[in-house]
Design a protein around this motif. Structure first.
Motif, PDB file in Angstrom:
ATOM      1  N   ARG A  83       0.810  -1.218   0.000  1.00  0.00           N
ATOM      2  CA  ARG A  83       0.000   0.000   0.000  1.00  0.00           C
ATOM      3  C   ARG A  83       0.848   1.276   0.000  1.00  0.00           C
ATOM      4  O   ARG A  83       0.493   2.257  -0.637  1.00  0.00           O
ATOM      5  N   ILE A  84       1.984   1.273   0.699  1.00  0.00           N
ATOM      6  CA  ILE A  84       2.839   2.459   0.711  1.00  0.00           C
ATOM      7  C   ILE A  84       3.339   2.766  -0.701  1.00  0.00           C
ATOM      8  O   ILE A  84       3.469   3.933  -1.085  1.00  0.00           O
ATOM      9  N   HIS A  85       3.587   1.733  -1.489  1.00  0.00           N
ATOM     10  CA  HIS A  85       4.026   1.935  -2.868  1.00  0.00           C
ATOM     11  C   HIS A  85       2.920   2.615  -3.686  1.00  0.00           C
ATOM     12  O   HIS A  85       3.204   3.504  -4.486  1.00  0.00           O
ATOM     13  N   HIS A  86       1.665   2.197  -3.453  1.00  0.00           N
ATOM     14  CA  HIS A  86       0.552   2.836  -4.155  1.00  0.00           C
ATOM     15  C   HIS A  86       0.436   4.297  -3.750  1.00  0.00           C
ATOM     16  O   HIS A  86       0.261   5.179  -4.595  1.00  0.00           O
ATOM     17  N   VAL A 130       7.841  14.098   1.005  1.00  0.00           N
ATOM     18  CA  VAL A 130       7.865  13.874   2.457  1.00  0.00           C
ATOM     19  C   VAL A 130       6.847  14.793   3.139  1.00  0.00           C
ATOM     20  O   VAL A 130       6.055  14.351   3.973  1.00  0.00           O
ATOM     21  N   ASP A 131       6.848  16.066   2.770  1.00  0.00           N
ATOM     22  CA  ASP A 131       5.910  17.024   3.361  1.00  0.00           C
ATOM     23  C   ASP A 131       4.459  16.688   3.023  1.00  0.00           C
ATOM     24  O   ASP A 131       3.583  16.733   3.881  1.00  0.00           O
ATOM     25  N   ALA A 137      11.176   6.814   6.240  1.00  0.00           N
ATOM     26  CA  ALA A 137       9.997   5.979   6.014  1.00  0.00           C
ATOM     27  C   ALA A 137       9.755   5.711   4.530  1.00  0.00           C
ATOM     28  O   ALA A 137       9.258   4.645   4.172  1.00  0.00           O
ATOM     29  N   ILE A 138      10.094   6.669   3.678  1.00  0.00           N
ATOM     30  CA  ILE A 138       9.842   6.462   2.250  1.00  0.00           C
ATOM     31  C   ILE A 138      11.061   5.958   1.492  1.00  0.00           C
ATOM     32  O   ILE A 138      10.931   5.548   0.342  1.00  0.00           O
ATOM     33  N   HIS A 139      12.232   5.959   2.124  1.00  0.00           N
ATOM     34  CA  HIS A 139      13.467   5.610   1.405  1.00  0.00           C
ATOM     35  C   HIS A 139      13.380   4.232   0.738  1.00  0.00           C
ATOM     36  O   HIS A 139      13.582   4.115  -0.480  1.00  0.00           O
ATOM     37  N   LYS A 140      13.108   3.202   1.512  1.00  0.00           N
ATOM     38  CA  LYS A 140      13.117   1.844   0.958  1.00  0.00           C
ATOM     39  C   LYS A 140      12.004   1.630  -0.078  1.00  0.00           C
ATOM     40  O   LYS A 140      12.279   1.118  -1.170  1.00  0.00           O
TER      41      LYS A 140
END
Length: 146
Positions: free
Chosen positions: A39-42, A60-61, A69-72
């Motif tokens: 879901r994070i990828h979506h 990020v903002d 949290a979004i790096h990987k």
């Protein structure tokens, strides 16, 4: 103080919200899973796809997450050639993000499923119901500072 009847109505609304959200993400989650995504990828695909050449800091903002949290998940999207990263023309330290053609196709497929579900619900409740739902969601978001 909330009386028992009000508390029960709120609980019923939370149950409804829970199952509605599960329904909204079920098919997209299933599609993502077949590609080793989640879901994070979506969410990343959605925000990148709907904000031309968003910088990593802007992402990020917008998402109210940390870079950590979004790096990987972002790295995974780049490796799968769904997102491309370019350097800003005026400031080479800034990384700009855009969907590739494959990334755009996947995002549109996933979000399209959700559009169809929302459109069906909004058609059923009519314009006043759709507007009331939007106001409730905006009020909650505002209360959370979003």
């Amino acid at each position: 103080m909330t009386d028992d009847a009000s508390r029960e109505r709120l609980n019923q609304n939370l149950v409804t919200l829970h199952f509605a959200f599960r329904g909204l993400v079920a098919e997209p989650d299933s599609i993502l899973k077949t590609q080793g995504l989640s879901r994070i990828h979506h969410r990343l695909l959605f925000f990148i796809g709907h904000n031309d050449h968003l910088s990593v800091n802007e992402l990020v903002d917008t998402m109210r997450l940390t870079k950590q949290a979004i790096h990987k998940p972002l790295k995974t999207l780049v490796e799968k050639e769904l997102v491309e990263v370019t350097r800003d023309a005026t400031d080479k330290r800034v990384k700009r993000l855009a969907l590739t053609e494959a990334g755009s196709e996947l995002e549109q497929r996933l979000t399209g499923i959700q559009h169809d579900l929302l459109n069906h619900a909004f058609e059923e409740v009519g314009p006043e119901g759709a507007e009331a739902w939007r106001r409730v969601m905006e009020t909650m978001a505002r209360r959370l500072g979003i």
